[in-house]
Design a protein around this motif. Structure first.
Motif, PDB file in Angstrom:
ATOM      1  N   SER B  61       0.964  -1.220  -0.141  1.00 36.40           N
ATOM      2  CA  SER B  61      -0.148   0.079  -0.020  1.00 36.40           C
ATOM      3  C   SER B  61       0.883   1.263   0.001  1.00 36.40           C
ATOM      4  O   SER B  61       0.378   2.250  -0.200  1.00 36.40           O
ATOM      5  N   ASN B  62       2.097   1.117   0.153  1.00 37.26           N
ATOM      6  CA  ASN B  62       3.129   2.259   0.481  1.00 37.26           C
ATOM      7  C   ASN B  62       2.593   3.188   1.337  1.00 37.26           C
ATOM      8  O   ASN B  62       2.648   4.394   1.041  1.00 37.26           O
ATOM      9  N   GLU B  89       8.040  11.316   9.067  1.00 32.67           N
ATOM     10  CA  GLU B  89       7.652  11.858   7.705  1.00 32.67           C
ATOM     11  C   GLU B  89       8.798  12.286   6.807  1.00 32.67           C
ATOM     12  O   GLU B  89       8.685  11.944   5.596  1.00 32.67           O
ATOM     13  N   SER B  93       8.404  10.244   3.058  1.00 36.89           N
ATOM     14  CA  SER B  93       8.013  10.960   2.204  1.00 36.89           C
ATOM     15  C   SER B  93       9.443  11.067   1.004  1.00 36.89           C
ATOM     16  O   SER B  93       9.124  11.020  -0.184  1.00 36.89           O
ATOM     17  N   SER B  96       8.678   8.044  -0.734  1.00 39.07           N
ATOM     18  CA  SER B  96       7.162   7.939  -1.239  1.00 39.07           C
ATOM     19  C   SER B  96       6.351   7.056  -0.613  1.00 39.07           C
ATOM     20  O   SER B  96       5.401   6.426  -1.234  1.00 39.07           O
ATOM     21  N   ALA B  98       3.474   6.970   2.311  1.00 37.94           N
ATOM     22  CA  ALA B  98       2.427   7.873   2.937  1.00 37.94           C
ATOM     23  C   ALA B  98       2.413   7.619   4.512  1.00 37.94           C
ATOM     24  O   ALA B  98       2.460   6.524   4.972  1.00 37.94           O
ATOM     25  N   LEU B  99       1.849   8.374   5.511  1.00 40.83           N
ATOM     26  CA  LEU B  99       1.827   8.070   6.854  1.00 40.83           C
ATOM     27  C   LEU B  99       0.317   8.143   7.102  1.00 40.83           C
ATOM     28  O   LEU B  99      -0.274   9.261   6.840  1.00 40.83           O
ATOM     29  N   THR B 100      -0.268   7.172   7.629  1.00 40.79           N
ATOM     30  CA  THR B 100      -1.730   7.094   8.078  1.00 40.79           C
ATOM     31  C   THR B 100      -1.765   7.069   9.530  1.00 40.79           C
ATOM     32  O   THR B 100      -1.156   6.507  10.246  1.00 40.79           O
ATOM     33  N   LEU B 101      -2.362   8.118   9.987  1.00 39.26           N
ATOM     34  CA  LEU B 101      -2.336   8.602  11.642  1.00 39.26           C
ATOM     35  C   LEU B 101      -3.753   8.015  11.986  1.00 39.26           C
ATOM     36  O   LEU B 101      -4.979   8.274  11.530  1.00 39.26           O
TER      37      LEU B 101
END
Lengths: 340, 340
Positions: B61-62, B89, B93, B96, B98-101
Motif C-alpha cells: 500500500s506504500n 515523515e 516522504s 514516497s 504515506a503516513l496514516t495516523l
DNA sequence: CTGAAAGCGCTTACAG
DNA sequence: CTGAAAGCGCTTACAG
C-alpha cells in the motif's frame, strides 16, 4: 495469516460475491435473511474489505489528506495542530476514514503533494491549513477539483469550502478588556505575516487603535516561535515608553514573553499584563497562568472534518463560521501600573 | 480533470502497458531508449500511479500506520509526538510512503485498528509507541505478521523489531550531576506507570538511590500532564523534608513544577533545582530555562521509519539501540542550598 | 431477489 | 527486448 475476502464469505454463505458486496454495503438487492447471514459470517471471520480493491472499483479511497507546513521543532511545541488533528481524527475514525498526514517544507512542496495525492487517488479530499492572502494552493485545488476544506477565512478561498472564525471580534474583546483595566500602551506580537488571520488581526488592531486613540498600540511581526516571541518582547520592554500590556498571537510566544519579563525583573501582572491567543494547556502550565483568547480547537477540527466529508459526498462547497474565541482572564492580566 | 493512466502513456509511446510499468519501476525488460521516452512522457503529462491499483496488484500500500493513544488536550502539549512524527515523515516522504495516523482511546482500540488496517491492507507496517510491560499489542502484531517497528525497549517486544535508548544510563547521568552539586534529597516525578521506559527509569532510580545512599530519593508516579506534574510537585514541596532537586519524566511536568515552585515562593535554582526529561523548545521557553536530558527526537523518528521500511522490504526484525539522551545544564539547576 | 460478468489501473509471469 | 493476458478484490450495471 490469510486475509479473508468476499469470495470466502460468498462460498460459506452459498451466494455470489456481488450479493456479499450488496449485503455488506447496505445496498438493496439481497433479502433481509441473506443479508443477516452474510453479515454474521463477515463478523465471525473478522472480514475487512481490502481498501485498495474498494478504492479501485469505487473510485473512493476513504482517506483524507492533511499537510503541515512547519519545521519539526516548531510543530512540536505548537499545541494547535495536534489538537486540531485529534479533533479531525475523532470525526474521521467514526466514519471509517483514514487520515493521511504529510509534513512539507514550503507551499510549493504542499502543492506538489496535492497534485500527487490527486494523481494517485490517495485521498478523497484535503484539509487546508494556514490560509494565506491570495493563497496559491486555492486555484490548484480548484483546477484539480479535489474536494477541499479550508480551515481559515473569510475570503481568499475561491470556490472552496471553508470554516472560519471572527478573529477581529476576539481581538476587540481582548483589547477592550485591557483598556478597561487602564492600559493605554498596548503592544501586539503578531504571527507570521502573510497568513490571512494574521493580516485580519493586524488590521483589526490598527482600526481599534484609531478608534480608541491608543497612539502607541503597535504590532511587532513575529513567527509563532518562542525564540522570536521572546526577542520581540525584549525589544518592546527595552523601549523607554515600554508597553504595560502585550497581546501575543499564540500561546508559545506569550509563554516566552512571560519568561522575558521575569528575566528583565518585571512583575506580571503588576508591571506588565500578558494575553495569549490560543488557550492551550500551555497557558495553565506557567506561573502566573496566562489570560487567553481560547476556543475549542479539537471541536473545530471535528467540524472541519465533518464538513469536508459532506463536500466529498457531493454537498455544496459552502463557507461556515465557527464559534469565536473568548477571553479567559487569569493571573497574567491586572490593572495598569499607576505611574504609567 | 482526467487522471492520466499507464494506458495513456502506452498509447502515446506506442508500447504496451506492461512496458510502461517496467520502464517506470526501473525493472529490466525495456531498452534504455524506450525507458527514456516513457519516463519523459510520464513527466510531461504529470503521471502518478494510482495507489489503489498499485496496492491491489503489488500487494503493497506504500503507507505506514501510526497510532497515538492519548487524549486530544494531552497530545497537543506534549512536543514529543509531533517531533517524532516530523522525523518519521521526513524518511517516509523521501521514499514516497504515506503516513496514516489514527488517534485511539485505549490499547484495545489500538489493537482493533491494527486488525482493521491489516484486513484492509491499508498499511504495509506500523510504528508502535508507548511500549508497555508485557504489551498486549505485541502478540497481536506477531500473529498478524504485520511488519512492525516498536519504538521502545529493550525487551517486551517479542519477535518484533525495535529501536530503544538506554534510559537508565541517562538517569544516572542526571542524578550524579545533581549529587555533584551537593543535592542529597532528590525526588523524581515519574511518567505513566506501566509504560516500559517509566519502569526502567524507576528501577534505575531506586538502584542508584541504594548505591549512593540517598535515603530520601523517592519517585512520585504521575501521568505526563501539567496538572498532575504540578500537583505532585506541590505535594513534594509541602513536606517538611522537601527535596532540593526534582527530576521530571517529561518537559511538560517540569515546566509545571517550575510554576509551582514560583507559586510557593521558592527560587529556582537557589531553593530548588529542576531537571526535565525530553529537551524540547518548551525547556527554553521558560525562565529560568530548564536543564534537560535531551536527544534528537526527529532523528529518532527518522531512524525508526527507516528501520520499519527495511523490515517491510523483508529484512530481519532486529533490535537497535539509538543515541542516548544527554544532559544540557541550564539555569534551573545549581548548588544545593547550604542549610539543607 | 440473485448470479454472472465487466471493469477499476496497475504488476508480473508467460510467450514470442 | 516486447506484447498479450491474467489477476489483485472489490463494485456495479445487466440479465435472469
Amino acid at each position: 495469516m490469510k486475509r479473508p475476502t468476499i469470495a470466502d464469505i460468498a462460498r460459506r454463505a452459498g451466494v455470489s460475491k456481488g450479493a456479499v458486496s450488496y449485503a455488506l454495503n447496505g445496498q438493496p438487492g439481497v433479502s433481509a435473511a441473506t443479508r443477516q447471514r452474510i453479515i454474521a459470517i463477515a463478523e465471525e471471520i473478522g472480514f475487512n474489505p481490502n481498501s485498495a480493491a474498494r478504492a479501485l472499483s469505487g473510485a473512493t479511497s476513504n482517506a483524507v489528506g492533511l499537510t503541515l507546513c512547519r519545521p519539526a521543532r516548531t510543530l512540536g511545541i505548537e499545541p494547535f495542530f495536534m489538537e486540531l488533528i485529534s479533533g479531525v481524527e475523532a470525526e474521521l475514525s467514526a466514519r471509517s476514514y483514514a487520515l493521511t498526514l504529510q509534513v512539507v517544507a514550503d507551499p510549493d512542496a504542499e502543492i506538489a503533494v496535492f497534485r500527487r495525492w490527486w494523481g494517485e487517488r490517495r485521498v478523497d479530499g484535503v484539509l487546508v491549513c494556514d490560509l494565506r492572502v491570495d493563497d496559491r494552493r486555492v486555484p490548484v485545488l480548484e483546477q484539480l477539483q479535489l474536494p477541499a476544506m479550508v480551515i481559515g477565512g473569510p475570503g481568499h478561498t475561491g470556490a472552496l469550502a471553508n470554516l472560519w472564525v471572527d478573529d477581529a471580534a476576539a481581538l476587540v474583546e481582548a483589547v477592550e478588556y485591557l483598556v478597561a483595566l487602564g492600559h493605554r500602551r498596548i503592544a501586539r506580537v503578531g504571527g507570521l505575516p502573510g497568513l490571512l488571520h494574521t493580516e485580519i488581526r493586524t488590521r483589526a488592531f490598527t482600526d481599534l487603535r484609531d478608534r480608541l486613540g491608543l497612539s502607541q498600540a503597535v504590532t511587532v511581526p513575529s513567527d509563532y516561535t518562542g525564540e522570536e516571541g521572546g526577542r520581540a518582547t525584549r525589544r518592546l520592554l527595552s523601549s523607554p515608553d515600554r508597553p504595560t500590556a502585550i497581546l501575543y498571537d499564540n500561546d508559545v510566544m506569550a509563554v516566552a514573553g512571560l519568561a522575558v519579563a521575569q528575566e528583565m525583573g518585571l512583575a506580571v501582572p503588576a508591571d506588565l499584563s500578558i494575553v495569549a491567543w490560543d488557550d492551550s494547556a500551555l497557558c495553565r502550565l506557567v506561573h502566573p497562568a496566562l489570560t487567553a483568547l481560547g476556543r475549542d480547537i479539537p471541536a473545530y477540527g471535528t467540524h472541519a472534518a465533518r464538513r469536508l466529508l459532506a463536500v466529498i459526498a457531493g454537498g455544496p462547497a459552502d463557507g461556515f463560521q465557527d464559534q469565536n474565541a473568548h477571553l479567559t482572564p487569569r493571573g497574567s492580566t491586572g490593572p495598569a501600573p499607576r505611574d504609567s
